[in-house]
Design an enzyme around this catalytic site. Structure first.
Site, mmCIF file in Angstrom:
data_model
loop_
_atom_site.group_PDB
_atom_site.id
_atom_site.type_symbol
_atom_site.label_atom_id
_atom_site.label_comp_id
_atom_site.label_asym_id
_atom_site.label_seq_id
_atom_site.Cartn_x
_atom_site.Cartn_y
_atom_site.Cartn_z
ATOM 1 N N ASN A 9 0.732 -1.080 -0.005
ATOM 2 C CA ASN A 9 -0.024 -0.021 -0.073
ATOM 3 C C ASN A 9 1.031 1.240 -0.036
ATOM 4 O OD1 ASN A 9 -1.652 2.185 0.501
ATOM 5 N ND2 ASN A 9 -2.431 1.515 2.537
ATOM 6 N N TRP A 10 1.061 1.899 -1.117
ATOM 7 C CA TRP A 10 2.025 2.840 -1.239
ATOM 8 C C TRP A 10 1.494 4.149 -0.586
ATOM 9 C CZ3 TRP A 10 3.996 2.336 -7.044
ATOM 10 C CH2 TRP A 10 4.775 1.042 -7.180
ATOM 11 N N LYS A 11 0.270 4.194 -0.439
ATOM 12 C CA LYS A 11 -0.331 5.593 0.515
ATOM 13 C C LYS A 11 -0.260 6.736 -0.840
ATOM 14 C CE LYS A 11 -0.231 3.140 4.732
ATOM 15 N NZ LYS A 11 -0.291 3.120 6.048
ATOM 16 N N HIS A 95 -9.385 1.461 4.806
ATOM 17 C CA HIS A 95 -8.343 1.488 5.455
ATOM 18 C C HIS A 95 -8.365 2.439 6.810
ATOM 19 C CE1 HIS A 95 -4.066 2.557 6.523
ATOM 20 N NE2 HIS A 95 -3.661 1.451 6.000
ATOM 21 N N GLU A 97 -6.833 4.719 7.924
ATOM 22 C CA GLU A 97 -6.853 6.230 7.676
ATOM 23 C C GLU A 97 -7.833 6.810 7.093
ATOM 24 O OE1 GLU A 97 -2.992 5.417 5.520
ATOM 25 O OE2 GLU A 97 -1.948 4.784 7.319
ATOM 26 N N GLU A 167 -5.495 -4.833 10.591
ATOM 27 C CA GLU A 167 -4.385 -3.754 10.881
ATOM 28 C C GLU A 167 -4.710 -3.206 12.213
ATOM 29 O OE1 GLU A 167 -2.362 -2.771 6.828
ATOM 30 O OE2 GLU A 167 -3.973 -1.345 7.169
ATOM 31 N N GLY A 173 2.501 2.540 10.911
ATOM 32 C CA GLY A 173 3.507 3.492 10.673
ATOM 33 C C GLY A 173 4.189 3.743 11.960
ATOM 34 N N SER A 213 3.376 -1.942 10.333
ATOM 35 C CA SER A 213 4.850 -2.135 10.589
ATOM 36 C C SER A 213 5.545 -3.457 10.406
ATOM 37 C CB SER A 213 5.373 -1.983 12.014
ATOM 38 O OG SER A 213 4.907 -0.363 12.234
ATOM 39 N N GLY A 234 2.947 -1.163 4.631
ATOM 40 C CA GLY A 234 2.955 0.321 3.985
ATOM 41 C C GLY A 234 4.448 0.862 3.611
ATOM 42 N N GLY A 235 4.940 1.485 4.664
ATOM 43 C CA GLY A 235 6.260 2.224 4.538
ATOM 44 C C GLY A 235 7.520 1.250 3.972
HETATM 45 P P1 13P Z 1 2.983 0.579 7.766
HETATM 46 O O1 13P Z 1 3.622 -0.892 7.001
HETATM 47 O O2 13P Z 1 3.636 1.700 7.362
HETATM 48 O O3 13P Z 1 2.997 0.158 9.137
HETATM 49 O O4 13P Z 1 1.576 0.531 7.408
HETATM 50 C C1 13P Z 1 0.800 -0.479 7.250
HETATM 51 C C2 13P Z 1 -0.484 -0.047 6.378
HETATM 52 O O5 13P Z 1 -1.487 0.735 6.687
HETATM 53 C C3 13P Z 1 -0.818 -0.862 5.106
HETATM 54 O O6 13P Z 1 -2.007 -0.564 4.808
#
Ligand code: 13P
Length: 252
Positions: A9-11, A95, A97, A167, A173, A213, A234-235
């Site tokens: 997930n590149w956000k 998600h 967020e 999640e 994050g 994470s 994510g990251g």
């Molecule tokens: P991180 O891997 O950066 O914690 O993010 C997880 C995430 O929200 C994937 O959708």
């Protein structure tokens, strides 16, 4: 039997050229992991370019969101059919967020899930508790409510097409990953909920990812849990070495 899925997930990150370079780097190595399904989910505006970069590889394309109506006066929104036209196989829905910053509710997410399935997309439906909810001992209660709300009304066949991503919000994050035991407890609960609503055979076929994470150095112990079927990353999905390192941790 279910196949593990590792999705990036590149956000809201990367330039167009960075996105293409990252997609190419992942696509080049993907053949080495034939037992793992792999997907990248770039921002909408890079879908076409990234789709071209991964064409002919084992990497699938996913979007990060979608509007539940087929077309119409919904300024700024993207329809399921538009994602299909871009070559998407997956769409991330609900998600945390979006729940947190854009006010998405379980019932709105549920509408999106139905619209995605109707269009032939595989939804990756995210759920997870906040830190205060975990600390108050309410994790499984929250998960049950999100499962019932966001995944209401699916047929058994639609349930199998749907990916669930657990999640925990406090792990996203933050560098604070759930322990394999904490994650497995929730994954097992989700599988029980599916078995209760459908039957145990259906429950065994649903892919349930962990997200929060995930890094190359913690992926393997998470993936060793019987009910964890890959990750929504994510990251670490923004760096080819890290994303590929996580994929390499999937031995199932
Ligand atoms: P991180 O891997 O950066 O914690 O993010 C997880 C995430 O929200 C994937 O959708």
């Amino acid at each position: 039997m279910r196949r593990p899925l590792i999705a990036g997930n590149w956000k809201m990150n990367l330039t167009r050229s960075e996105a293409v370079a990252l997609a190419e780097a992942v696509a080049k190595q993907a053949d080495q992991y034939p037992t793992v399904d792999i997907a990248v989910c770039p921002p909408f505006v890079y879908l076409e370019a990234v789709g071209r970069a991964i064409a002919g590889s084992r990497v699938a394309l996913g979007a990060q969101n979608m509007y539940p109506e087929p077309s119409g006066a919904f300024t700024g929104e993207i329809s399921p059919m538009m994602l299909c036209e871009m070559g998407c196989r997956y769409v991330i829905l609900g998600h945390s967020e979006r729940r947190q910053w854009l006010g998405e509710t379980d019932s709105f997410i549920n509408k999106k899930v139905h619209a995605a399935l109707k269009a032939g997309l595989q939804p990756i439906v995210c759920l997870g508790e906040q830190l205060a909810e975990r600390e108050a001992g309410h994790t499984l209660e929250v998960i049950r409510a999100q499962f019932e709300g966001s995944l209401a009304g699916l047929t058994a066949q639609q349930m199998i097409q749907t990916v669930i991503a657990y999640e925990p919000v406090w792990a996203i994050g933050t560098g604070k990953v759930a322990t394999p035991h904490q994650a497995e407890e929730v994954h097992l609960e989700l599988r029980k909920l599916i078995a209760q609503r459908y039957n145990p055979e259906i429950a065994q076929q649903v892919v349930i990812q962990y997200g929060g994470s995930v890094k190359p150095d913690n992926a393997q112990e998470l993936f060793a849990q019987p009910d964890i079927d890959g990750a929504l990353v994510g990251g670490a999905s923004l760096k080819p070495d890290q994303f590929l390192g996580i994929i390499a941790g999937m031995k199932k």
